[in-house]
Structure formats: structure tokens, C-alpha cells
Design an enzyme around this catalytic site. Structure first.
Site, PDB file in Angstrom:
ATOM      1  N   ASP A   1      12.273  79.711  65.621  1.00  0.00           N
ATOM      2  CA  ASP A   1      11.017  78.996  65.177  1.00  0.00           C
ATOM      3  C   ASP A   1      10.623  79.654  63.879  1.00  0.00           C
ATOM      4  O   ASP A   1      10.320  79.133  62.900  1.00  0.00           O
ATOM      5  CB  ASP A   1       9.917  79.208  66.343  1.00  0.00           C
ATOM      6  CG  ASP A   1       8.846  78.192  65.919  1.00  0.00           C
ATOM      7  OD1 ASP A   1       8.780  77.509  64.768  1.00  0.00           O
ATOM      8  OD2 ASP A   1       7.883  78.103  66.813  1.00  0.00           O
TER       9      ASP A   1
ATOM     10  N   LYS B   1      17.359  90.437  69.886  1.00  0.00           N
ATOM     11  CA  LYS B   1      16.634  91.888  69.912  1.00  0.00           C
ATOM     12  C   LYS B   1      17.273  92.470  71.048  1.00  0.00           C
ATOM     13  O   LYS B   1      16.558  92.793  72.088  1.00  0.00           O
ATOM     14  CB  LYS B   1      15.165  91.202  70.143  1.00  0.00           C
ATOM     15  CG  LYS B   1      14.306  92.496  70.007  1.00  0.00           C
ATOM     16  CD  LYS B   1      14.102  92.964  68.863  1.00  0.00           C
ATOM     17  CE  LYS B   1      12.910  94.079  68.912  1.00  0.00           C
ATOM     18  NZ  LYS B   1      12.978  95.035  67.601  1.00  0.00           N
TER      19      LYS B   1
ATOM     20  N   ASP C   1      14.283  91.881  63.500  1.00  0.00           N
ATOM     21  CA  ASP C   1      13.547  92.385  62.688  1.00  0.00           C
ATOM     22  C   ASP C   1      14.061  92.600  61.416  1.00  0.00           C
ATOM     23  O   ASP C   1      13.822  92.443  60.290  1.00  0.00           O
ATOM     24  CB  ASP C   1      12.866  93.625  63.114  1.00  0.00           C
ATOM     25  CG  ASP C   1      13.705  94.450  64.326  1.00  0.00           C
ATOM     26  OD1 ASP C   1      14.688  93.990  64.416  1.00  0.00           O
ATOM     27  OD2 ASP C   1      13.132  95.370  64.574  1.00  0.00           O
TER      28      ASP C   1
ATOM     29  N   TYR D   1       9.016  79.208  75.401  1.00  0.00           N
ATOM     30  CA  TYR D   1       8.450  78.077  75.380  1.00  0.00           C
ATOM     31  C   TYR D   1       8.392  77.161  76.752  1.00  0.00           C
ATOM     32  O   TYR D   1       7.725  76.232  76.846  1.00  0.00           O
ATOM     33  CB  TYR D   1       8.981  77.233  74.163  1.00  0.00           C
ATOM     34  CG  TYR D   1       8.986  77.859  73.012  1.00  0.00           C
ATOM     35  CD1 TYR D   1       8.556  79.098  72.744  1.00  0.00           C
ATOM     36  CD2 TYR D   1       9.057  76.991  71.783  1.00  0.00           C
ATOM     37  CE1 TYR D   1       8.480  79.667  71.578  1.00  0.00           C
ATOM     38  CE2 TYR D   1       9.068  77.641  70.488  1.00  0.00           C
ATOM     39  CZ  TYR D   1       8.841  79.058  70.284  1.00  0.00           C
ATOM     40  OH  TYR D   1       8.524  79.583  69.092  1.00  0.00           O
TER      41      TYR D   1
ATOM     42  N   ASP E   1      11.062  78.861  59.471  1.00  0.00           N
ATOM     43  CA  ASP E   1       9.969  78.703  58.716  1.00  0.00           C
ATOM     44  C   ASP E   1      10.200  79.621  57.451  1.00  0.00           C
ATOM     45  O   ASP E   1       9.715  79.213  56.081  1.00  0.00           O
ATOM     46  CB  ASP E   1       8.679  78.783  59.257  1.00  0.00           C
ATOM     47  CG  ASP E   1       8.277  77.314  59.922  1.00  0.00           C
ATOM     48  OD1 ASP E   1       9.276  76.415  60.095  1.00  0.00           O
ATOM     49  OD2 ASP E   1       7.050  77.225  60.304  1.00  0.00           O
TER      50      ASP E   1
END
Ligand code: NAD
Length: 376
Positions: free
Chosen positions: A249, A193, A225, A144, A253
């Protein structure tokens, strides 16, 4: 205790639910003998109307002088997004506040209330195992904030987003998560990851070094994952999850839908000095604004987080959480969580708060007893 809270109601349902959260803050102050001075400030479309800016200097100054910020929601109707009053409203207000105060971590609890099991998209047997987790998301690193580039090469458009993490950014997030785990059930899952990404390899290395300072907290690593899958397959296994900006993020959610309504969710953003902004992660809900039917619980639980994380008032925060739970156990439901069962009482924003205030007034033992008599 004497503290100042900057109160920024915002737009849409923001002011409606904020006035209810303020009633709860006042009741806690009286019950526990504290003085909370509330100073109001405008942000979003309401600030634009008066100052021509989504985040006036006056608001920044009020927030800077406060000991913590209680924020509502900003933003206009989706169909009016291009009007100057609403264009870039969220980015100009809440994102600017996040940047201004260098909020380094975001805390997003996700709890499925036993009383509202039927609202969760998960199967009842999974919900019955108990879902009460907290996602700690790093906020200032990752793709970001790296260089974003778009170009054409060999007649083809291409784009790159640079993702970067420094050791200290990881440390701040992981320390915050361990401190939260200590105050909860003592388990931390660090999500990355690391089988592919260099940033994740560094994340895991640093997280494991920090873990050595918290031998009292159970620690594990998990690939993102797998974590996405486990959040749906068996979320009861999680207590606190800490992860990088982008993974956080997405995962937060996904976790936010588990309780079944945005009206039940709270969040906190903290900087390294523990200064915090507390807000419902949902938006200004323009579809129900002005009707007095919004669920005030998200804003009230955001206030409970403020008392706990910025002021260290754990008993006061727990008293609010218990009063919310007791009110749900009594069957009080705003429209979006009402399912029509015989024991449910459909209420508006103010009536839901009145139920919470009544339960807050009761002594902790009677609130506790009511929790046991959950209607099936
Ligand atoms: P939203 O989160 O406002 O609403 C989504 C759905 O959830 C709506 O049906 C709404 O009625 C419901 N809902 C949300 N909070 C509720 C509550 N407390 N009680 C009952 N129901 C509730 O998302 P949206 O409609 O896509 O966005 C509306 C505006 O909010 C937009 O301008 C958007 O940019 C803005 N927004 C702001 C923030 C923020 O302030 N941090 C976050 C998200 C969206």
C-alpha cells in the site's frame, strides 16, 4: 478472440476517460481481428442516483458474467462526503467488488516516460537511468483483515491490529510476481521486514521456496525500510517488487509519484483464477470533472493491462503502450502534464485519444521510429 468486458465508468472523470478507453479497445479489436463485447454497469454515486446503492446487484451480475472488468473511478467532491450519495461510496463499491471477487494481488506499474522526465520529482540523472517497475501487492492478508481491537487498561487507551499471513496467501502473490517478472526483464525483489516481524519471516521462507521454481528469474530479498529508500535513491534497479498488503500500500503510492501525474498510472487486481479488475489508481478528480480535460492515458493503459493479463494479448497491449509513448513523443500533453515547452501541444481528453488512435493505426515500425525522435 471473442470476449466480454464489463465496463464500469463510475463518477467524475470516470465516464469521460472511459469513453476514450473504449475507442482504443474498439480500434484494437478492428486492427487485430477480435470481438470485444462491452456491457456497461453503474457504480458509485451514479449507481446511487438510479438504484439507491453504490453497487447494485445488476452491476455485480454484469461483472460476474464478464471475462474481465474495466473500472473507472468512483467518489464525490471531498466537501460533499457526508451526503448519502457519497458517504462510504468507495468502500461500498470498489472495496466490495474486490472482496466479492477475492482479488488476491494488485499490480501497480510505475514508469517514467523519457518524454516526461521533467515531471518526475527525481533528479534528471536518476530518471535517465530508466524507471520502469511493477509493484505486486498481496491484497487479502496482513493487518487489514485481522482483529482490530481498542480498549482501556490501567487508565490508558490502547489499540491492537492483528496481522496474519497464511502460506497459501504468500504463495499466490509470489507466484503472480514471478510470472510478471518472466514477462518483463526477469528480476524479482521480495520485500519484507523479516528482521522483526514473524509474518515477514514466513513471507521470506515461502517466497524463497517459490523462487526455486523460477531459476530463470533473478531473485533477491530486501527489507522494506531499505526498499523505501532505494525507490527514491535509484528506482532503476527494480523490475518487479512483490510485498505484503501494508508495505505494498505504502510503497506503491511512493512509486506512483515517480512519473509525475496520476493521469498516467494504471493498475490491475487479479484473483487466483486470473480474473481481473483494471482501473486507474487515481480517483474521480472532481476538481476537473465535466471539463473534458482529464488525461485519458491512465484509463487507456488500464485497458492495455486488461488485454495483457486477462486475455493474454501481449502484442495488442504493447501496441497501445507504444501508441501512448509515440503520442507523448509528438508533444501531446493534457493540462496536468503540460509544462509550456515549445514542442508541446496542449490538448484535451478527446484530442489526446485522437493522437493515440492515429499512432495505433500506424504500423509498428513507424511508431518505433517516432519513439527515437524524442524532443529534448
Ligand atoms: P483524485 O485521485 O481524484 O485526484 C487527485 C489529483 O489528481 C486531482 O488534482 C486530480 O485532478 C488529479 N488527477 C487524477 N486523475 C487525473 C487524470 N486522469 N487527469 C488529470 N488529472 C488527474 O483524488 P481526490 O481528489 O482526493 O478524490 C476525489 C474522489 O475520488 C474522492 O471522492 C475519493 O474518495 C475518490 N477516490 C476514488 C478512488 C477509486 O475510485 N478507486 C481512488 C482514490 C480516490
Amino acid at each position: 478472440m471473442k470476449k466480454t468486458i464489463a465496463v464500469v465508468p463510475g463518477d467524475g472523470i470516470g465516464p469521460e476517460v472511459m469513453q476514450e478507453a473504449v475507442k482504443v479497445i474498439d480500434a484494437v479489436a478492428e486492427k487485430f481481428g477480435h470481438q470485444f463485447d462491452l456491457v456497461y454497469a453503474l457504480a458509485g454515486g451514479s449507481a446511487y442516483d438510479k438504484f439507491g446503492s453504490h453497487l447494485p446487484d445488476e452491476t455485480l451480475s454484469i461483472c460476474e458474467k464478464g471475462d474481465a472488468i474495466l473500472f473507472g473511478s468512483v467518489g464525490g467532491p471531498v466537501s460533499e462526503m457526508q451526503l448519502p450519495k457519497w458517504k462510504d461510496c468507495e468502500r461500498n463499491s470498489i472495496l466490495t467488488l474486490r472482496k466479492h471477487f477475492s482479488f488476491a494481488v494488485n499490480l501497480r506499474p510505475s514508469r517514467v516516460y523519457p518524454q516526461l522526465q521533467s515531471l518526475s520529482p527525481l533528479k534528471p540523472d536518476l530518471v535517465a537511468k530508466g524507471i520502469d517497475l511493477l509493484i505486486v501487492r498481496e491484497l487479502v492478508g496482513d493487518a487489514y483483515f485481522g482483529v482490530h481491537k481498542r480498549d482501556v487498561a490501567d487508565g490508558e487507551r490502547y489499540a491492537t491490529d492483528e496481522a496474519k499471513y497464511t502460506e497459501s496467501q504468500v504463495k499466490v502473490a509470489v507466484h503472480a510476481a514471478f510470472e510478471c517478472a518472466r514477462k518483463r526483464r526477469g528480476k524479482l525483489t521480495s520485500v519484507d521486514k523479516a528482521n522483526v516481524l514473524t509474518t515477514s519471516k514466513l513471507w521470506r521462507e515461502v517466497a524463497e521456496e517459490v523462487a526455486a521454481e523460477y531459476p530463470d528469474v533473478e531473485y533477491e530479498n530486501m527489507l522494506v525500510d531499505n526498499c523505501a529508500m532505494q525507490l527514491i535513491r535509484d528506482p532503476s534497479q527494480f523490475d518487479v517488487i512483490v510485498t505484503s498488503n501494508m508495505f505494498g500500500d505504502i510503497l506503491s503510492d511512493a512509486a506512483a509519484v515517480l512519473p509525475g501525474s496520476l493521469g498516467l498510472a494504471a493498475s490491475a487486481s487479479l484473483n487466483k483464477d486470473n480474473f481481473g479488475l483494471y482501473e486507474p489508481p487515481g480517483g474521480s478528480a472532481q476538481d476537473i470533472a465535466g471539463q473534458g480535460v482529464a488525461n485519458p492515458i491512465a484509463q487507456i493503459l488500464s485497458a492495455a493491462m486488461l488485454l495483457k493479463y486477462s486475455f493474454g494479448l501481449e502484442a495488442e497491449s504493447k501496441a497501445i503502450e507504444d501508441a501512448v509513448e509515440a503520442s507523448l513523443a509528438e508533444g501531446y500533453r493534457t493540462g496536468e502534464i503540460y509544462s509550456g515547452e515549445a514542442f508541446e501541444k496542449r490538448v484535451n481528453t478527446k484530442q489526446m485519444t485522437e493522437a493515440i488512435l492515429r499512432n495505433l493505426e500506424k504500423d509498428p515500425i513507424s511508431v518505433c521510429n517516432e519513439k527515437v525522435s524524442v524532443p529534448k
